[in-house]
Design a protein around this motif. Structure first.
Motif, PDB file in Angstrom:
ATOM      1  N   GLU A  11      28.175  49.922  31.625  1.00  0.00           N
ATOM      2  CA  GLU A  11      27.202  49.591  30.646  1.00  0.00           C
ATOM      3  C   GLU A  11      26.425  48.205  30.794  1.00  0.00           C
ATOM      4  N   PHE A  12      27.106  47.365  31.516  1.00  0.00           N
ATOM      5  CA  PHE A  12      26.737  46.098  31.995  1.00  0.00           C
ATOM      6  C   PHE A  12      26.059  46.051  33.197  1.00  0.00           C
ATOM      7  N   LYS A  13      25.006  45.204  33.382  1.00  0.00           N
ATOM      8  CA  LYS A  13      24.329  45.046  34.697  1.00  0.00           C
ATOM      9  C   LYS A  13      25.313  44.399  35.673  1.00  0.00           C
ATOM     10  N   ASP A  14      24.791  44.882  36.755  1.00  0.00           N
ATOM     11  CA  ASP A  14      25.739  44.133  37.981  1.00  0.00           C
ATOM     12  C   ASP A  14      25.066  42.889  38.059  1.00  0.00           C
ATOM     13  N   GLU A  15      25.965  41.844  38.459  1.00  0.00           N
ATOM     14  CA  GLU A  15      25.615  40.444  38.825  1.00  0.00           C
ATOM     15  C   GLU A  15      25.045  39.824  37.621  1.00  0.00           C
ATOM     16  N   SER A  16      25.794  40.031  36.718  1.00  0.00           N
ATOM     17  CA  SER A  16      24.983  39.394  35.326  1.00  0.00           C
ATOM     18  C   SER A  16      25.959  38.422  34.562  1.00  0.00           C
ATOM     19  N   PHE A  17      27.299  38.173  35.076  1.00  0.00           N
ATOM     20  CA  PHE A  17      27.964  37.126  34.348  1.00  0.00           C
ATOM     21  C   PHE A  17      28.706  36.108  35.443  1.00  0.00           C
ATOM     22  N   ASP A  18      28.775  34.973  34.664  1.00  0.00           N
ATOM     23  CA  ASP A  18      29.135  33.825  35.600  1.00  0.00           C
ATOM     24  C   ASP A  18      30.665  33.606  35.618  1.00  0.00           C
ATOM     25  N   ALA A  19      31.361  34.339  34.843  1.00  0.00           N
ATOM     26  CA  ALA A  19      32.744  34.431  34.665  1.00  0.00           C
ATOM     27  C   ALA A  19      33.294  35.930  34.119  1.00  0.00           C
ATOM     28  N   ILE A  20      34.234  36.429  34.387  1.00  0.00           N
ATOM     29  CA  ILE A  20      34.781  37.530  33.896  1.00  0.00           C
ATOM     30  C   ILE A  20      36.466  36.909  33.518  1.00  0.00           C
ATOM     31  N   VAL A  21      36.971  37.369  32.415  1.00  0.00           N
ATOM     32  CA  VAL A  21      38.206  36.731  32.110  1.00  0.00           C
ATOM     33  C   VAL A  21      39.072  37.824  31.831  1.00  0.00           C
ATOM     34  N   ASP A  22      40.606  37.740  32.025  1.00  0.00           N
ATOM     35  CA  ASP A  22      41.522  38.891  31.588  1.00  0.00           C
ATOM     36  C   ASP A  22      42.748  37.987  30.843  1.00  0.00           C
ATOM     37  N   VAL A  23      43.154  38.118  29.782  1.00  0.00           N
ATOM     38  CA  VAL A  23      44.311  37.645  29.332  1.00  0.00           C
ATOM     39  C   VAL A  23      45.291  38.440  29.108  1.00  0.00           C
ATOM     40  N   CYS A  24      46.151  38.849  30.015  1.00  0.00           N
ATOM     41  CA  CYS A  24      47.368  39.932  29.829  1.00  0.00           C
ATOM     42  C   CYS A  24      46.831  41.087  29.198  1.00  0.00           C
ATOM     43  N   SER A  25      45.601  41.584  29.761  1.00  0.00           N
ATOM     44  CA  SER A  25      45.085  42.915  29.182  1.00  0.00           C
ATOM     45  C   SER A  25      45.153  43.873  30.231  1.00  0.00           C
ATOM     46  N   LEU A  26      44.718  43.280  31.327  1.00  0.00           N
ATOM     47  CA  LEU A  26      44.640  44.608  32.662  1.00  0.00           C
ATOM     48  C   LEU A  26      46.190  44.752  33.073  1.00  0.00           C
ATOM     49  N   ALA A  27      47.116  44.122  32.756  1.00  0.00           N
ATOM     50  CA  ALA A  27      48.620  44.238  32.625  1.00  0.00           C
ATOM     51  C   ALA A  27      48.848  45.713  31.859  1.00  0.00           C
ATOM     52  N   CYS A  28      48.326  46.178  30.876  1.00  0.00           N
ATOM     53  CA  CYS A  28      48.359  47.331  30.311  1.00  0.00           C
ATOM     54  C   CYS A  28      47.743  48.799  31.019  1.00  0.00           C
ATOM     55  N   ASN A  29      47.311  48.244  32.199  1.00  0.00           N
ATOM     56  CA  ASN A  29      47.126  49.698  33.092  1.00  0.00           C
ATOM     57  C   ASN A  29      47.993  49.731  34.168  1.00  0.00           C
ATOM     58  N   ASP A  30      47.916  50.913  34.717  1.00  0.00           N
ATOM     59  CA  ASP A  30      49.024  51.021  36.052  1.00  0.00           C
ATOM     60  C   ASP A  30      48.095  50.476  37.269  1.00  0.00           C
ATOM     61  N   LEU A  31      48.704  50.458  38.392  1.00  0.00           N
ATOM     62  CA  LEU A  31      48.036  49.805  39.492  1.00  0.00           C
ATOM     63  C   LEU A  31      46.614  50.579  39.817  1.00  0.00           C
ATOM     64  N   LEU A  32      46.761  51.801  40.118  1.00  0.00           N
ATOM     65  CA  LEU A  32      45.573  52.474  40.352  1.00  0.00           C
ATOM     66  C   LEU A  32      44.253  52.148  39.367  1.00  0.00           C
ATOM     67  N   LYS A  33      44.558  52.297  38.332  1.00  0.00           N
ATOM     68  CA  LYS A  33      43.532  51.937  37.285  1.00  0.00           C
ATOM     69  C   LYS A  33      43.114  50.636  37.233  1.00  0.00           C
ATOM     70  N   THR A  34      44.070  49.553  37.356  1.00  0.00           N
ATOM     71  CA  THR A  34      43.563  48.179  37.370  1.00  0.00           C
ATOM     72  C   THR A  34      42.852  47.881  38.406  1.00  0.00           C
ATOM     73  N   GLN A  35      43.391  48.483  39.679  1.00  0.00           N
ATOM     74  CA  GLN A  35      42.299  48.252  41.111  1.00  0.00           C
ATOM     75  C   GLN A  35      40.969  48.793  40.791  1.00  0.00           C
ATOM     76  N   LYS A  89      35.177  47.215  39.568  1.00  0.00           N
ATOM     77  CA  LYS A  89      34.050  47.380  38.743  1.00  0.00           C
ATOM     78  C   LYS A  89      33.743  45.640  38.098  1.00  0.00           C
ATOM     79  N   ALA A  90      34.757  45.383  37.826  1.00  0.00           N
ATOM     80  CA  ALA A  90      34.445  43.715  37.209  1.00  0.00           C
ATOM     81  C   ALA A  90      33.782  42.986  38.298  1.00  0.00           C
ATOM     82  N   ILE A  91      34.323  42.994  39.430  1.00  0.00           N
ATOM     83  CA  ILE A  91      33.609  42.255  40.599  1.00  0.00           C
ATOM     84  C   ILE A  91      32.361  42.363  40.769  1.00  0.00           C
ATOM     85  N   LYS A  92      31.744  43.565  40.721  1.00  0.00           N
ATOM     86  CA  LYS A  92      30.388  44.104  40.678  1.00  0.00           C
ATOM     87  C   LYS A  92      29.549  43.353  39.737  1.00  0.00           C
ATOM     88  N   LYS A  93      30.106  43.378  38.358  1.00  0.00           N
ATOM     89  CA  LYS A  93      29.298  42.558  37.425  1.00  0.00           C
ATOM     90  C   LYS A  93      29.320  41.019  37.578  1.00  0.00           C
TER      91      LYS A  93
END
Length: 231
Positions: free
Chosen positions: A104-128, A133-137
Motif C-alpha cells: 500500500e506504500f509507493k515504491d521509492e518513497s522512504f529515506d529509511a526503513i527500520v526493524d527492531v526485532c520484528s522481522l524475527a517473528c517471521n520464518d526465513l522465507l516470509k522474512t525474505q 518488498k521493503a527494499i522496493k519502498k
C-alpha cells in the motif's frame, strides 16, 4: 493463537518500552541529523509496537509511518503522539501483516526503513519476501536498519534449529522466533539492490549466561544492476 491475536494480547496486557535503543539512536543520528529539512526525511518502521522508535524520530523532527499487527499498540502510539503534540509528524499508520501492507506504500518513497526485532517473528522465507518488498519502498540511497536475535542465548535450543518457540529466557511468551547466526544473515537480508554497510553485535551477559544477543544490520539501497545484452 494467530499472530495478530498474539500481539494484540501482548500489547493489551504488558507495559512496553517507551524509549529506543542506543544503537537505533546512533543509526538515526549518524544518517539523518545533518538533513537540512528533517521533516522531509520519511522513516517507516516494520512492526512499530507501541511506537517508541517512531516517537523518537518524530521528536527529532522527522516524518514517520509504521505498520503493526496490534490495534492496541497503534492506539497507544497515537495517544502518546497527541499528548506530546507530535501527531503532525505521522504520515501513515497501517494495521496488519507487513507482507501485505507494504504493497500500500509507493515504491521509492522512504529515506529509511527500520526493524527492531520484528522481522524475527517471521520464518526465513516470509522474512525474505518482506525484506525484498521493503527494499522496493526505499529511495535509491535509502538506509535500512534491522536488529535481530542471535542463536545461542539463554532459552535457545540448538536441537530445534533457528525457527523455534523459546521456553526459557527473555523471549518466552512471544511465540515462534527466527534466530540468526552470523553466517545466516546473508540469507535473511538478501536482495540484489541491497548492500550491507555495517554489522554490529550487542550482547547482555550475567553469571555466565548470554541473556540477550542482537545482530544490528545496516545497509543501503543501491542503483539496480543493469544487465547489458550482446548484439
Amino acid at each position: 493463537m494467530n499472530e495478530s491475536a498474539l500481539w494484540e494480547h501482548i500489547f493489551a496486557n504488558k507495559e512496553w518500552g517507551k524509549y529506543p535503543s542506543e544503537s537505533f539512536i546512533r543509526f538515526i543520528a549518524r544518517n539523518f541529523y545533518n538533513s537540512p529539512q528533517r521533516a522531509d526525511v520519511h522513516i517507516l518502521e516494520l512492526g512499530l509496537g507501541t511506537g517508541a522508535n517512531l516517537w523518537f524520530c518524530a521528536r527529532e523532527g522527522f516524518s514517520v509511518s509504521g505498520i503493526e499487527w496490534s490495534t492496541t499498540g497503534v492506539e497507544r502510539f497515537k495517544e502518546r503522539m497527541h499528548n506530546e503534540n507530535l501527531q503532525n509528524h505521522i504520515k501513515e499508520l497501517k494495521i496488519g501483516d507487513y507482507l501485505e501492507k507494504l504493497d500500500e506504500f509507493k515504491d521509492e518513497s522512504f529515506d529509511a526503513i527500520v526493524d527492531v526485532c520484528s522481522l524475527a517473528c517471521n520464518d526465513l522465507l516470509k522474512t525474505q519476501n518482506i525484506f525484498s518488498k521493503a527494499i522496493k519502498k526505499l529511495k535509491i540511497g535509502g538506509k535500512f536498519y534491522s536488529s535481530t536475535i542471535a542463536a545461542g542465548i539463554y532459552g535457545y535450543d540448538e536441537s530445534k534449529g533457528l525457527w523455534q518457540e523459546p521456553k526459557n529466557g527473555i523471549y518466552t511468551n512471544v511465540g515462534f522466533l527466527r534466530f540468526c547466526t552470523e553466517q545466516s544473515l546473508d540469507e535473511v537480508y538478501k536482495d540484489p539492490d541491497f548492500k550491507r554497510t555495517n554489522l554490529s553485535i550487542v550482547s547482555v551477559e550475567s553469571e555466565g549466561k548470554i541473556l540477550d544477543k542482537l545482530f544490528i544490520v545496516e545497509g543501503i539501497k543501491q542503483e539496480p544492476v543493469k544487465l547489458w545484452g550482446g548484439g
